[in-house]
Design an enzyme around this catalytic site. Structure first.
Site, PDB file in Angstrom:
ATOM      1  CB  SER A  93      -1.024   2.908   2.880  1.00 36.62           C
ATOM      2  OG  SER A  93       0.020   3.090   3.823  1.00 36.62           O
ATOM      3  CE1 TYR A 132       0.018  -2.381   3.095  1.00 35.32           C
ATOM      4  CE2 TYR A 132       1.176  -0.404   3.802  1.00 35.32           C
ATOM      5  CZ  TYR A 132       0.004  -1.116   3.666  1.00 35.32           C
ATOM      6  OH  TYR A 132      -1.177  -0.574   4.092  1.00 35.32           O
TER       7      TYR A 132
END
Length: 329
Positions: free
Chosen positions: A130, A155
């Protein structure tokens, strides 16, 4: 083209669904895996899955990646030569509320995938990272050579951990691994917790849309069809030994549109295509958020001859058309 099935994890999810369809369309058999959890409306996942089940060459396994024995058995049975790992607990904000879900899925689950690959002769693992790994970086555009040791959400920390785990397995076991740092993927069949979907829902229902940092945000919005083309090209492009990765067959790419968009511009496009005016609620910056994302995709273009380029105007139009059709509005 190959007769051996490719494992696509997260196949009922947004990106996994589109990648599975792309590979099936190329005549590649796919085994899709998903746990169909209730992080968002399982009905949307079931609708995606129903379309995949209609495709020749697709089979589905409902399982949780954190279930070590089930995943080990699946890998031993099929001996996947190629794996596209897209399953993960997503969402920056949810990671602040429910960190344990990220440990189970993004850390334990990813370890089980790595173990399955290394014990059963996998020739190439492609996995989702990501853009959030860039965290507090301020140098733009973000380059894969930049440091990624300042995550600003849990995250992001799990995605950074995935990259380090993958590199260690690549080094220790000669496992060819390619990581994809995705930048704000959007498009038809998107996730309801992502900005584009949230905005359209609110505008259609006459509710305010929440714009953090008073709307002064820029995102490198990347259209889903571009993402599937990237994965299709990379799955057969096994990385060579990289001196920068201890001579392991390990590679990381940015997958972004390399063109940040003002959030207010995107809202304006949604208003145009929906024929409605948004009620805007301007709010301060949220914990875990960053002001701007911007992908440097030179490595991707050099190695594959392709980089995402769908204009935001076209992508938004396509998403709104899908939303109207899916929700019958």
């Amino acid at each position: 083209m190959t007769d051996q099935a490719i494992l696509v994890t997260g196949a009922a999810g947004f990106i996994g669904f589109h990648v599975a369809r792309q590979l099936l369309g190329e005549g590649r058999p796919v085994i899709g895996l998903d746990n169909l959890n209730s992080y968002y409306d399982p009905g949307l996942k079931q609708a995606r899955l129903a379309l995949l089940r209609n495709e020749a060459g697709f089979s589905f396994v409902e399982a949780d990646l954190a279930d070590r024995d089930t995943i080990a058995t699946l890998f031993a049975r099929h001996g996947f030569a190629q794996v596209v790992h897209l399953a993960a607990q997503a969402g920056v904000r949810y990671s602040i509320e429910q960190p344990q879900a990220y440990v189970d899925s993004n850390l334990a689950g990813f370890l089980n995938v790595l173990e399955g690959c290394r014990r059963n002769g996998c020739r190439h693992l492609v996995y989702a990272s990501s853009s959030s790994v860039y965290g507090a970086n301020t140098k733009l555009p973000f380059s894969v050579q930049d440091r990624t040791d300042h995550p600003v959400s849990f995250y992001a920390a799990t995605k950074k951990a995935n990259e380090v785990m993958a590199q260690s397995y690549s080094h220790l076991y000669r496992l060819p691994v390619t990581g994809l740092r995705f930048f704000t993927i959007y498009g038809p069949w998107g996730r309801p917790d992502m900005a584009m979907f949230l905005f359209v829902n609110a505008i259609m229902e006459g509710r305010p849309i929440r714009l953090f940092n008073h709307g002064k945000m820029r995102r490198d919005f990347t259209y889903i069809d571009d993402v599937t083309r990237v994965v299709s090209r990379l799955i057969d492009l096994v990385p060579a030994d990289d001196p920068a990765a201890a001579n392991a067959p390990f590679k990381v790419y940015n997958v972004g549109n390399h063109h940040p968009e003002e959030l207010m511009h995107v809202v304006g496009l949604l208003e145009r295509d929906l024929g409605r005016t948004a009620i805007k609620e301007l709010l301060p910056m949220q914990p875990g958020d960053v002001m701007e994302t911007f992908a440097d995709v030179e490595d991707l273009m050099r190695d594959t001859g392709f980089a995402p380029s769908t204009p935001i105007e076209q992508g938004v139009r396509n998403f709104v058309a899908w939303y109207r059709d899916y929700h019958k509005v």
